[in-house]
Design a protein around this motif. Structure first.
Motif, PDB file in Angstrom:
ATOM      1  N   SER A  38       1.517  -5.159   7.210  1.00 41.97           N
ATOM      2  CA  SER A  38       2.267  -3.967   6.781  1.00 41.97           C
ATOM      3  C   SER A  38       1.335  -2.806   6.466  1.00 41.97           C
ATOM      4  N   VAL A  39       0.158  -3.075   5.922  1.00 40.12           N
ATOM      5  CA  VAL A  39      -0.816  -2.012   5.661  1.00 40.12           C
ATOM      6  C   VAL A  39      -1.261  -1.388   6.978  1.00 40.12           C
ATOM      7  N   LEU A  40      -1.523  -2.216   7.981  1.00 38.84           N
ATOM      8  CA  LEU A  40      -1.961  -1.689   9.278  1.00 38.84           C
ATOM      9  C   LEU A  40      -0.884  -0.839   9.953  1.00 38.84           C
ATOM     10  N   ARG A  41       0.397  -1.163   9.734  1.00 42.48           N
ATOM     11  CA  ARG A  41       1.503  -0.419  10.363  1.00 42.48           C
ATOM     12  C   ARG A  41       1.899   0.849   9.607  1.00 42.48           C
ATOM     13  N   ASP A  42       1.578   0.919   8.331  1.00 47.89           N
ATOM     14  CA  ASP A  42       2.043   2.004   7.461  1.00 47.89           C
ATOM     15  C   ASP A  42       1.334   3.320   7.803  1.00 47.89           C
TER      16      ASP A  42
END
Length: 147
Positions: A38-42
Motif C-alpha cells: 500500500s505504501v508503494l501504491r500510495d
C-alpha cells in the motif's frame, strides 16, 4: 563506494523490510511487512532506496504528504515517515543525500516545508536531523488506553 538513490519497487521489499526491522526492532516482521504494497501504491507517499554497486540496498527513506505537521504553517507538508542507513556506512553523508531526495520530491508536490519526528531518547536520530538542517519544534508524550 558509490550509491544510486532511486524510487523503491516491489522487488525491493525483502531488503526494505530488513531495514525496517533494523529501524523498528520492537515491531514484528509481519506488522512491518503488512503495509509495504500500500505504501508503494500510495500517490501521497514515496520510498527512496540507496543501492550499492552490487545491487544490494543500504538505506531508505519513506516520505509522505501530510495535511499538518507540528511547527509547520503550510499544507500540505512533506514528512519524513522513516529514515534508515545501514550502520556500517553511517557518517558518509548518504543519510543527508536521502533526505535531500525526499525534500526534492516534496518540493515537486508543491510543499514548502518538511516535517519529521523521532523518539525522545534517539540521540543519533536527533543529531542526524540537526545535521540536515532540521530543528526541534516540540516534544510530545503519547498516551493510550485499551477500552
Amino acid at each position: 563506494m558509490t550509491h544510486t538513490i532511486r524510487l523503491a519497487t516491489a522487488a525491493d521489499k525483502p531488503e526494505w523490510l530488513r531495514m525496517r526491522q533494523m529501524l523498528w526492532y520492537h515491531l514484528s516482521a509481519e506488522y512491518l511487512q503488512s503495509d509495504l504494497d500500500s505504501v508503494l501504491r500510495d500517490r501521497k507517499r514515496a520510498v527512496f532506496v540507496a543501492v550499492r554497486d552490487d545491487g544490494g540496498l543500504v538505506a531508505f527513506v519513506e516520505t509522505s504528504l501530510r495535511d499538518y505537521a507540528e511547527g509547520c504553517q503550510t499544507s500540505p507538508v512533506g514528512y519524513i515517515e522513516a529514515w534508515y542507513v545501514d550502520e556500517n556506512i553511517r557518517g558518509q553523508k548518504l543519510g543527508r543525500e536521502m533526505i535531500t531526495t525526499a525534500e526534492a520530491w516534496a518540493r515537486e508536490k508543491g510543499c514548502t516545508e518538511m516535517g519529521s519526528d523521532t523518539w525522545l531518547e534517539n540521540e543519533a536520530s536527533i543529531n542526524a536531523h540537526k545535521k540536515t538542517g532540521y530543528f526541534e519544534v516540540d516534544r510530545l508524550v503519547h498516551f493510550m488506553k485499551k477500552l
